[in-house]
Design an enzyme around this catalytic site. Structure first.
Site, PDB file in Angstrom:
ATOM      1  N   LYS A  53      45.763  60.584  62.851  1.00 18.49           N
ATOM      2  CA  LYS A  53      44.318  61.085  62.783  1.00 18.49           C
ATOM      3  C   LYS A  53      43.504  60.520  63.915  1.00 18.49           C
ATOM      4  O   LYS A  53      42.822  61.174  64.747  1.00 18.49           O
ATOM      5  CB  LYS A  53      43.488  60.766  61.527  1.00 18.49           C
ATOM      6  CG  LYS A  53      43.886  61.725  60.229  1.00 18.49           C
ATOM      7  CD  LYS A  53      43.558  61.127  58.992  1.00 18.49           C
ATOM      8  CE  LYS A  53      43.764  62.102  57.634  1.00 18.49           C
ATOM      9  NZ  LYS A  53      43.664  61.041  56.368  1.00 18.49           N
ATOM     10  N   GLN A  97      40.631  56.410  53.435  1.00 19.10           N
ATOM     11  CA  GLN A  97      42.243  56.818  53.206  1.00 19.10           C
ATOM     12  C   GLN A  97      42.569  56.544  51.593  1.00 19.10           C
ATOM     13  O   GLN A  97      42.443  55.394  51.223  1.00 19.10           O
ATOM     14  CB  GLN A  97      43.114  56.207  54.062  1.00 19.10           C
ATOM     15  CG  GLN A  97      44.528  56.730  53.854  1.00 19.10           C
ATOM     16  CD  GLN A  97      44.697  58.384  54.459  1.00 19.10           C
ATOM     17  OE1 GLN A  97      43.993  58.782  55.155  1.00 19.10           O
ATOM     18  NE2 GLN A  97      45.545  59.136  53.472  1.00 19.10           N
ATOM     19  N   ASP A 120      35.313  64.469  54.906  1.00 15.46           N
ATOM     20  CA  ASP A 120      36.235  64.846  53.915  1.00 15.46           C
ATOM     21  C   ASP A 120      35.883  65.984  52.920  1.00 15.46           C
ATOM     22  O   ASP A 120      36.584  66.585  52.269  1.00 15.46           O
ATOM     23  CB  ASP A 120      37.109  63.477  53.154  1.00 15.46           C
ATOM     24  CG  ASP A 120      38.451  63.023  53.741  1.00 15.46           C
ATOM     25  OD1 ASP A 120      39.055  63.949  54.445  1.00 15.46           O
ATOM     26  OD2 ASP A 120      38.452  61.822  53.448  1.00 15.46           O
TER      27      ASP A 120
END
Ligand code: NDP
Length: 295
Positions: A53, A97, A120
């Site tokens: 990412k 994460q 997200d």
């Protein structure tokens, strides 16, 4: 094999190039979108995701920060890190994460992220916006990537019977919410299945578009698929394979070879939905930057 391949590598690359072009057009005078990733602990898969990412973010011309912390970090300290990122003008997207260590309440941490920076799309504010069709919502990257694959491959969702296997907050539920919205990539008739669904093969055989997101290796077999269906495989599973240098290989939730004989379109694993996820995360970061800057 009769099915056409939905190539997530090529499509993901196209979307990333579009995002990079847009960043190059709009950035300047020290202004550019910034994405921060918070990684807690030593989980190797999470470390790989976060590294790729970060690399993709920089390649798109964005500012990238990765904050690595030991698994022993307290919940309070992690919340303080989120607060700092919420207040940081260089950061427009924040991702934490998952999974987090057991002593940390993941929901509490995800809810602490400023909804304006929640790229997200897991914060309840963004979930609510998605359900109500608010265009400022951040769409969770994996189902958003699936929807883009369908749109950009000219696969009609309007009026289609879409069956989703799995009801997680990360994939199954937001996938359903995207496909029932009005407009391109939506207007489908959606059924969501899970481990309590009765006679699953009968339900999946009714699908024009079948999305598998259950995390069970090669679970969807040809007898569960209607001839000509579009089959999207979100699953990523490791299966032991002594002939492979790593001792394992990755497979999806779909028995690819046999289902490819029956489907009209199919995504491979790897190289299908996976690369789309990072591309859509960058798209969301660009969206966050635009929305924050326009306020
Ligand atoms: P979860 O484990 O959170 O959810 C799995 C879902 O599948 C649950 O709703 C569960 O039902 C359902 N399920 C499990 N077994 C069965 C069964 N036998 N029959 C019917 N339904 C079943 O998984 P995620 O949604 O997080 O992930 C799914 C897969 O997608 C995983 O392989 C994951 O690695 C992959 N993934 C891939 C991404 C990518 O970028 N390509 C991103 C995110 C995930 P119930 O709710 O009843 O327990």
């Amino acid at each position: 094999m009769s099915a056409k391949i939905l190539d997530g590598v090529a499509l993901g690359k196209t979307i990333r190039a579009e995002v990079a072009a847009e960043v190059a057009r709009l950035a300047g005078n020290g202004r550019k979108p910034g994405l921060a990733a918070v990684l807690v602990g030593e989980d190797p898969a999470s470390a790989v995701y976060v590294r790729s990412k970060g690399k993709a973010t920089e390649e798109a011309g964005m500012h990238s920060e990765t904050l690595r912390h030991l698994a022993t970090i307290s919940e309070e300290d992690l919340l303080a890190i989120v607060d700092r990122l919420n207040a940081d003008p260089q950061i427009h997207g924040i991702l934490v994460q998952l999974p987090l260590p057991k002593h940390i309440d993941s929901d509490k941490v995800l809810r602490r992220i400023d909804p304006a920076k929640d790229v997200d799309g897991f914060h309840p504010v963004n979930v609510g916006k998605l359900v109500t069709g608010d265009q400022s919502a951040f769409r969770p990257a994996t189902p958003y990537g699936v929807q883009q694959m369908l749109i950009r491959s000219g696969i009609e969702t309007k009026g289609a019977n879409a069956v989703i296997l799995g009801r997680s907050n990360i994939v199954g539920k937001p996938m359903a919410n995207l496909l029932i919205q009005q407009g391109p990539g939506g207007d489908a008739t959606v059924t969501v299945c899970h481990s309590r669904t009765r006679d699953l093969p009968a339900v999946t055989r009714g699908a024009d578009i079948l999305v598998a997101a259950i995390g069970k290796a090669e679970f969807v077999t040809a007898d569960m698929v209607r001839p000509g269906a579009v089959v999207i495989d979100v699953g990523i599973n490791r299966v032991d394979d002594a002939s492979h240098p790593k001792g394992y290989r990755l497979v999806g939730d779909v028995a690819f070879a046999e289902v490819a004989e029956k489907a009209s379109w199919i995504t491979p694993v790897p190289g299908g939905v996976g690369p789309m996820t990072i591309a859509m995360l960058l798209q969301n970061t660009l969206q966050a930057w635009r929305q924050i800057e326009s306020h």
